[in-house]
Motif scaffolding. Sequence first.
Motif, PDB file in Angstrom:
ATOM      1  N   VAL A 186       0.860  -1.172   0.000  1.00 38.02           N
ATOM      2  CA  VAL A 186       0.000   0.000   0.000  1.00 38.02           C
ATOM      3  C   VAL A 186       0.898   1.223   0.000  1.00 38.02           C
ATOM      4  CG1 VAL A 186      -1.753   1.273   1.283  1.00 38.02           C
ATOM      5  CG2 VAL A 186      -1.762  -1.229   1.307  1.00 38.02           C
ATOM      6  N   GLN A 187       0.652   2.133  -0.912  1.00 34.94           N
ATOM      7  CA  GLN A 187       1.455   3.350  -0.979  1.00 34.94           C
ATOM      8  C   GLN A 187       0.969   4.340   0.061  1.00 34.94           C
ATOM      9  OE1 GLN A 187       1.885   5.032  -4.857  1.00 34.94           O
ATOM     10  NE2 GLN A 187       2.927   6.844  -4.110  1.00 34.94           N
ATOM     11  N   VAL A 188       1.926   4.866   0.843  1.00 33.64           N
ATOM     12  CA  VAL A 188       1.609   5.863   1.866  1.00 33.64           C
ATOM     13  C   VAL A 188       2.663   6.964   1.830  1.00 33.64           C
ATOM     14  CG1 VAL A 188       0.495   4.202   3.412  1.00 33.64           C
ATOM     15  CG2 VAL A 188       2.928   4.672   3.651  1.00 33.64           C
ATOM     16  N   THR A 189       2.346   8.064   2.471  1.00 33.67           N
ATOM     17  CA  THR A 189       3.317   9.134   2.652  1.00 33.67           C
ATOM     18  C   THR A 189       3.625   9.196   4.131  1.00 33.67           C
ATOM     19  OG1 THR A 189       2.418  10.354   0.790  1.00 33.67           O
ATOM     20  CG2 THR A 189       3.735  11.592   2.370  1.00 33.67           C
ATOM     21  N   MET A 190       4.911   9.104   4.465  1.00 35.14           N
ATOM     22  CA  MET A 190       5.331   9.119   5.867  1.00 35.14           C
ATOM     23  C   MET A 190       6.501  10.071   6.034  1.00 35.14           C
ATOM     24  SD  MET A 190       5.224   5.100   6.899  1.00 35.14           S
ATOM     25  CE  MET A 190       5.534   5.453   8.613  1.00 35.14           C
ATOM     26  N   ARG A 191       6.717  10.497   7.258  1.00 35.76           N
ATOM     27  CA  ARG A 191       7.874  11.323   7.579  1.00 35.76           C
ATOM     28  C   ARG A 191       8.728  10.554   8.580  1.00 35.76           C
ATOM     29  NH1 ARG A 191       7.463  16.776   6.204  1.00 35.76           N
ATOM     30  NH2 ARG A 191       5.444  17.321   5.346  1.00 35.76           N
ATOM     31  N   PHE A 192      10.018  10.429   8.254  1.00 38.21           N
ATOM     32  CA  PHE A 192      10.975   9.757   9.128  1.00 38.21           C
ATOM     33  C   PHE A 192      12.026  10.747   9.566  1.00 38.21           C
ATOM     34  CE2 PHE A 192       9.371   6.328   6.420  1.00 38.21           C
ATOM     35  CZ  PHE A 192       9.020   5.388   7.374  1.00 38.21           C
ATOM     36  N   ASP A 193      12.653  10.462  10.697  1.00 37.99           N
ATOM     37  CA  ASP A 193      13.803  11.261  11.097  1.00 37.99           C
ATOM     38  C   ASP A 193      14.857  11.124  10.011  1.00 37.99           C
ATOM     39  OD1 ASP A 193      12.599  11.924  13.496  1.00 37.99           O
ATOM     40  OD2 ASP A 193      13.644  10.383  14.652  1.00 37.99           O
ATOM     41  N   GLU A 194      15.513  12.220   9.706  1.00 38.88           N
ATOM     42  CA  GLU A 194      16.525  12.223   8.649  1.00 38.88           C
ATOM     43  C   GLU A 194      17.616  11.186   8.922  1.00 38.88           C
ATOM     44  OE1 GLU A 194      19.168  15.426   6.093  1.00 38.88           O
ATOM     45  OE2 GLU A 194      18.189  16.061   7.942  1.00 38.88           O
ATOM     46  N   GLU A 195      18.002  11.055  10.176  1.00 38.67           N
ATOM     47  CA  GLU A 195      19.048  10.098  10.563  1.00 38.67           C
ATOM     48  C   GLU A 195      18.634   8.664  10.221  1.00 38.67           C
ATOM     49  OE1 GLU A 195      21.325   8.596  14.632  1.00 38.67           O
ATOM     50  OE2 GLU A 195      19.877  10.222  14.733  1.00 38.67           O
ATOM     51  N   VAL A 196      17.377   8.331  10.491  1.00 40.10           N
ATOM     52  CA  VAL A 196      16.866   6.981  10.217  1.00 40.10           C
ATOM     53  C   VAL A 196      16.853   6.732   8.709  1.00 40.10           C
ATOM     54  CG1 VAL A 196      14.836   5.483  10.371  1.00 40.10           C
ATOM     55  CG2 VAL A 196      15.510   6.892  12.331  1.00 40.10           C
ATOM     56  N   LEU A 197      16.292   7.664   7.978  1.00 39.42           N
ATOM     57  CA  LEU A 197      16.199   7.505   6.532  1.00 39.42           C
ATOM     58  C   LEU A 197      17.579   7.416   5.893  1.00 39.42           C
ATOM     59  CD1 LEU A 197      14.167   7.296   4.245  1.00 39.42           C
ATOM     60  CD2 LEU A 197      14.275   9.780   4.023  1.00 39.42           C
ATOM     61  N   ASN A 198      18.494   8.278   6.305  1.00 34.58           N
ATOM     62  CA  ASN A 198      19.848   8.254   5.746  1.00 34.58           C
ATOM     63  C   ASN A 198      20.563   6.950   6.052  1.00 34.58           C
ATOM     64  OD1 ASN A 198      19.563  10.770   4.599  1.00 34.58           O
ATOM     65  ND2 ASN A 198      20.566  11.848   6.275  1.00 34.58           N
ATOM     66  N   ALA A 199      20.320   6.372   7.227  1.00 31.49           N
ATOM     67  CA  ALA A 199      20.949   5.100   7.583  1.00 31.49           C
ATOM     68  C   ALA A 199      20.513   3.996   6.623  1.00 31.49           C
ATOM     69  CB  ALA A 199      20.604   4.728   9.022  1.00 31.49           C
ATOM     70  N   PHE A 200      19.230   3.937   6.299  1.00 32.33           N
ATOM     71  CA  PHE A 200      18.750   2.916   5.361  1.00 32.33           C
ATOM     72  C   PHE A 200      19.250   3.190   3.947  1.00 32.33           C
ATOM     73  CE2 PHE A 200      15.848   1.865   8.775  1.00 32.33           C
ATOM     74  CZ  PHE A 200      15.741   0.482   8.655  1.00 32.33           C
ATOM     75  N   LYS A 201      19.200   4.446   3.530  1.00 30.97           N
ATOM     76  CA  LYS A 201      19.631   4.794   2.181  1.00 30.97           C
ATOM     77  C   LYS A 201      21.131   4.631   1.977  1.00 30.97           C
ATOM     78  CE  LYS A 201      16.076   7.959   0.546  1.00 30.97           C
ATOM     79  NZ  LYS A 201      15.850   9.308   0.001  1.00 30.97           N
ATOM     80  N   SER A 202      21.913   4.748   3.057  1.00 27.44           N
ATOM     81  CA  SER A 202      23.367   4.682   2.942  1.00 27.44           C
ATOM     82  C   SER A 202      23.845   3.309   2.479  1.00 27.44           C
ATOM     83  CB  SER A 202      24.035   5.035   4.272  1.00 27.44           C
ATOM     84  OG  SER A 202      23.824   4.004   5.220  1.00 27.44           O
ATOM     85  N   GLU A 203      22.998   2.305   2.632  1.00 26.56           N
ATOM     86  CA  GLU A 203      23.365   0.953   2.198  1.00 26.56           C
ATOM     87  C   GLU A 203      23.017   0.704   0.737  1.00 26.56           C
ATOM     88  OE1 GLU A 203      22.128  -2.074   4.957  1.00 26.56           O
ATOM     89  OE2 GLU A 203      22.385  -0.695   6.638  1.00 26.56           O
TER      90      GLU A 203
END
Length: 92
Positions: A53-70
């Motif tokens: 299901v497509q949703v729009t969410m807001r995450f802490d930048e630190e959390v998002l960057n940690a996942f994206k860094s991989e």
Amino acid sequence: MSRKLIRPTDAEDAAITAAALSDPDAQPLTDEQLSKVRPMRSRGRPAGSGTKVQVTMRFDEEVLNAFKSEGDGWQTRMNRALRQWLQEHRRA
């Protein structure tokens, strides 16, 4: 503004073709190789599973960057982490 296409002369075309054929890494395909060429099945993103299901969410930048860094697949890794949390915290 229209552009005028300037075609090579027969001599220029022959020289270009000869130069291309002299490159061992860029030889033309044989008839047999051409007969095996198949168009791509589809372009763009692969079809989804149909269970998301497509949703729009807001995450802490630190959390998002940690996942994206991989690298690629960060959304799948984030979904896996949330699923793991759910299994560990779901009340029976």
